[in-house]
Motif scaffolding. Structure first.
Motif, PDB file in Angstrom:
ATOM      1  N   CYS A  30       3.236  -2.000  -7.902  1.00  0.00           N
ATOM      2  CA  CYS A  30       2.737  -1.198  -7.349  1.00  0.00           C
ATOM      3  C   CYS A  30       2.690   0.218  -7.393  1.00  0.00           C
ATOM      4  O   CYS A  30       2.103   0.953  -7.063  1.00  0.00           O
ATOM      5  N   ARG A  33      -1.674   1.590 -10.354  1.00  0.00           N
ATOM      6  CA  ARG A  33      -2.906   1.802  -9.887  1.00  0.00           C
ATOM      7  C   ARG A  33      -4.264   1.158 -10.813  1.00  0.00           C
ATOM      8  O   ARG A  33      -4.071   1.186 -11.948  1.00  0.00           O
ATOM      9  N   PRO A  52      -4.960   1.208  -4.982  1.00  0.00           N
ATOM     10  CA  PRO A  52      -3.356   0.639  -5.166  1.00  0.00           C
ATOM     11  C   PRO A  52      -3.563  -0.714  -6.066  1.00  0.00           C
ATOM     12  O   PRO A  52      -4.478  -1.417  -5.882  1.00  0.00           O
ATOM     13  N   TRP A  55      -2.101  -6.369  -3.992  1.00  0.00           N
ATOM     14  CA  TRP A  55      -0.804  -6.760  -2.818  1.00  0.00           C
ATOM     15  C   TRP A  55      -0.238  -5.333  -2.437  1.00  0.00           C
ATOM     16  O   TRP A  55       0.661  -5.527  -1.651  1.00  0.00           O
ATOM     17  N   CYS A  56      -0.605  -4.239  -2.909  1.00  0.00           N
ATOM     18  CA  CYS A  56       0.025  -3.064  -2.666  1.00  0.00           C
ATOM     19  C   CYS A  56      -0.968  -2.318  -1.584  1.00  0.00           C
ATOM     20  O   CYS A  56      -2.270  -2.458  -1.626  1.00  0.00           O
ATOM     21  N   SER A  57      -0.001  -1.132  -1.115  1.00  0.00           N
ATOM     22  CA  SER A  57      -0.980  -0.489  -0.108  1.00  0.00           C
ATOM     23  C   SER A  57      -1.116   0.960  -0.433  1.00  0.00           C
ATOM     24  O   SER A  57      -0.330   1.478  -1.312  1.00  0.00           O
ATOM     25  N   GLY A  58      -1.946   1.784  -0.115  1.00  0.00           N
ATOM     26  CA  GLY A  58      -2.100   3.546  -0.570  1.00  0.00           C
ATOM     27  C   GLY A  58      -3.541   3.776  -0.665  1.00  0.00           C
ATOM     28  O   GLY A  58      -4.420   3.072   0.132  1.00  0.00           O
ATOM     29  N   THR A  60      -7.462   4.749  -1.459  1.00  0.00           N
ATOM     30  CA  THR A  60      -8.600   4.590  -2.357  1.00  0.00           C
ATOM     31  C   THR A  60      -9.007   6.209  -2.740  1.00  0.00           C
ATOM     32  O   THR A  60      -9.578   7.042  -1.849  1.00  0.00           O
ATOM     33  N   HIS A  76      -7.005 -10.115  -4.362  1.00  0.00           N
ATOM     34  CA  HIS A  76      -5.446 -10.135  -4.604  1.00  0.00           C
ATOM     35  C   HIS A  76      -5.144 -11.477  -5.456  1.00  0.00           C
ATOM     36  O   HIS A  76      -4.413 -11.553  -6.442  1.00  0.00           O
TER      37      HIS A  76
END
Length: 117
Positions: A30, A33, A52, A55-58, A60, A76
């Motif tokens: 994660c 990027r 991200p 399977w990662c969040s954040g 764009t 993913h």
């Protein structure tokens, strides 16, 4: 070892669309990027978009020059990064590179996008 392979470049007329893909082989985290950059003839490589890791969040983010025209996304399970490009302009002509881990990370070999007027 990380490998990135881009596909989907080509030649289109102004206003056309293209969708680039980047197959990523290797383990990502994660902190890695995923992004797209481009380099036009005679110019330095510039940032296009990033999001991200798989399977990662954040967040764009997009360069101002492509916001509202380009969309970055990822699959993913397949470890594929995409760049949907619409309303293409001659100024978008460049070699497009996908990246894992930012400018100091891993790079693909690039795919040529040519937009004619």
């Amino acid at each position: 070892q990380m490998q990135l392979v881009e596909n989907g470049g080509g030649s289109v007329q102004t206003g056309g669309s293209l969708k680039l893909s980047c197959a990523v082989t290797g383990r990502t985290t994660c902190t890695d990027r995923l992004g797209w950059y481009r380099q036009a003839p005679g110019k330095e490589r510039e940032f296009v978009a990033a999001l991200p890791g798989f399977w990662c969040s954040g967040a764009t983010v997009y360069a101002d020059s492509v916001r509202d025209r380009f969309t970055i996304s990822r699959a993913h399970a397949e470890n594929i990064l995409y760049l949907q490009m619409t309303i293409l302009k001659p100024a978008d002509t460049a070699i497009y590179y996908c990246s894992v881990g930012g400018p100091s990370g891993y790079w693909g070999r690039g795919t040529q996008v040519t937009v004619s007027s």
